[in-house]
Enzyme design. Sequence first.
Site, mmCIF file in Angstrom:
data_model
loop_
_atom_site.group_PDB
_atom_site.id
_atom_site.type_symbol
_atom_site.label_atom_id
_atom_site.label_comp_id
_atom_site.label_asym_id
_atom_site.label_seq_id
_atom_site.Cartn_x
_atom_site.Cartn_y
_atom_site.Cartn_z
ATOM 1 N N GLY A 29 5.394 3.233 0.273
ATOM 2 C CA GLY A 29 6.190 4.142 -0.784
ATOM 3 C C GLY A 29 5.576 3.973 -2.020
ATOM 4 N N SER A 57 0.904 -1.177 -0.107
ATOM 5 C CA SER A 57 0.011 0.237 -0.051
ATOM 6 C C SER A 57 0.949 1.346 -0.078
ATOM 7 C CB SER A 57 -0.715 0.001 1.197
ATOM 8 O OG SER A 57 0.001 0.238 2.383
ATOM 9 N N LYS A 58 0.328 2.446 0.009
ATOM 10 C CA LYS A 58 1.125 3.597 0.115
ATOM 11 C C LYS A 58 1.963 3.875 0.970
ATOM 12 C CE LYS A 58 -2.356 6.174 -2.716
ATOM 13 N NZ LYS A 58 -3.108 7.526 -2.756
ATOM 14 N N ARG A 59 1.803 3.080 2.064
ATOM 15 C CA ARG A 59 2.617 3.356 3.422
ATOM 16 C C ARG A 59 3.869 2.558 3.072
ATOM 17 N NH1 ARG A 59 -0.851 -0.592 5.180
ATOM 18 N NH2 ARG A 59 -0.127 -2.631 5.571
#
Length: 491
Positions: free
Chosen positions: A256, A252-254
Site C-alpha cells: 500500500g 514496499s509499494k505492494r
Amino acid sequence: MTIDSTAPARATRLRFAPSPTGYLHVGGARTALFNWLYAKHYGGAFLLRIEDTDRARSTEASTRAIFDGLHWLGLDWDEEVEFQGANVERHRADANRLLERGAAYRCFCTQAELDERRKQAESRGAAFKYDRRCDRLSAAEVEQRLEAADPFVIRFRVADGSTSWEDVVHGRITFPNKDIEDFVVLRSDGTPIYNMAVVSDDIAARITLVMRGDDHISNTPKQILLYEALGAELPEFAHLPMIHGADGKKLSKRHGATAVGDYQHLGILPEAMTNFLALLGWSPGGDREVMTVSEMIELFSTDGLLKKAAVFDMQKLEWMNGEHLRMLPIGEIVRRLEPLMRAEQHTDDEPRSREWRETLVELLRVRSRTLDELVRQTGPYLHESVEYDEDAVAKHWMKDPAGTAALLAETRDALAALPEWIARLMEERLRALAESRGIGAGKLFQPLRVALVGSAASPGIFDVLELLGRDRSLRRLDAAVAYIAASGRRI
C-alpha cells in the site's frame, strides 16, 4: 521540557540525510523522527542534509517532497539545509589528505580490467576482491602514470585486524578487516564515493550520533576506518530495525502507501502519524501508546530502541488516528476539515454558524478514524437530498413497505406538531407514538434514521433531528415515504 541528566558529554548534533531520488518513505520519516526526538530530548541540534551527489537521479520534485513531508510531520531543522553536492571540493580534499597520510593510494586499474578479474574469480568459484596491485607500484611507476595522464581512482588501504563499535541498538558489532577490500573513496572524475562524502560531511557538521536504518551496518566499518585515518573523533552509531509489512517482508509499494505524503491525503493527522512512527522500533515503556509530541520528546531514550523489525499495521494507524482525532480541540478539527470539505464539494446548502459546524463535528468524530471518514459523514447534514444505503433500506424499510411508509408518515406528523424543535419534546412525542403502536422505540428510530441520513448508523437520533432542523427533517420524511411507496409498487 526536562533535560535528561544522562545527556551526552558533547553537544548533541544529529542529522537526517535523505537522497532526493524519490518520495519521503515511511522508513526515512521514522529515521528522521528518531533523530529529531533525540536532539529535542537532549536540547541538541537536528540537521537536514540532502545527499544530492547522484545528479542523474536527484530531482527538485523529490527534494520538495522531503521538505513537505518533514514540515507536515512537524520535524523542523535547526540550521540551514545542507546540500551534499556543494561539498565536493571538501570531499576531494579529504580524500587527498588520505593519500598524503599514506592511508590511501592511486589505483590505475580500468573498469574493463576489474571486470575481467571478477569473471576469472567467479569461474574459480571465488569471491572477487581487489588484489592491491596498484599499491605495489613503485613511486617512479606512479609518477610515470601521472605524467601520462592515466585516469585513476583513490582507494583506501584497509589495515589488517578488525573494526568494532558499540552500536546503541545492537551492542558490540565487529567486522574482520579481511572481508573489506581496499575500497574506492574518489572516482577518476574527482567525485566522492558515498562513504567518503558522508564521513567528510559528518565530520564538518560535528555529528555526535549517526542514527539510521540497519541496512547501513555494512557501511559503518568503512566509515569508522575513514574517521580514524582523518584523525577525527568518532560519533556513536545506532542502527534502527527495518519496517516490515504485515506479511513480514520489507515494507514496499505492494503493502500500500509507503510515501508519507500519501497518508496526509488519506485523512491521517500528522500528530497520529508521528506517534505511530515513533512506536515502529521504540518503546516508551509501561505499555504506553497514545502520546503527544511533547510527551514523546520527554520520554524518548535510546534505551527504548528495539532490535526487532517493526511491523507497519494500517489498522493500528487508523485506530491511533481516531484517538488523536478525539484529543484535538473541536475548533481545530473544523479548521482542518474545511479545505477537505471544499475539495469534496461538501459545502452547506444553507448558511450555518460555526457553532452548528462544531456541534456536527463533535457528534461525528466519535465514529470516525480519519479526516476523510469525517468528511464523508458530514454529507447528509449539508445537502438537501440524501442517498439511501441499499442494505439499510432492505433491512429497515422493505420488509414491510406499506407499514414502514405509514409509520414514517405518522412520525412526520407527530414531529411537525411540536411547538418547539428540541430533543426533549421530540423524544417524548416519538416514544409515545411507538408505545401507541405497540412497538419498541428502536422499531421507529431505525426507519427514521435511514430517512434522515440514508444509513443505519448515526449519532443519537434526536441530535440528528436538531442538527437537520425542522424543515429539512420533515422534507426528508416526505421524501422517504414517497421513495418507499414508489419502491413498494415495483416489488
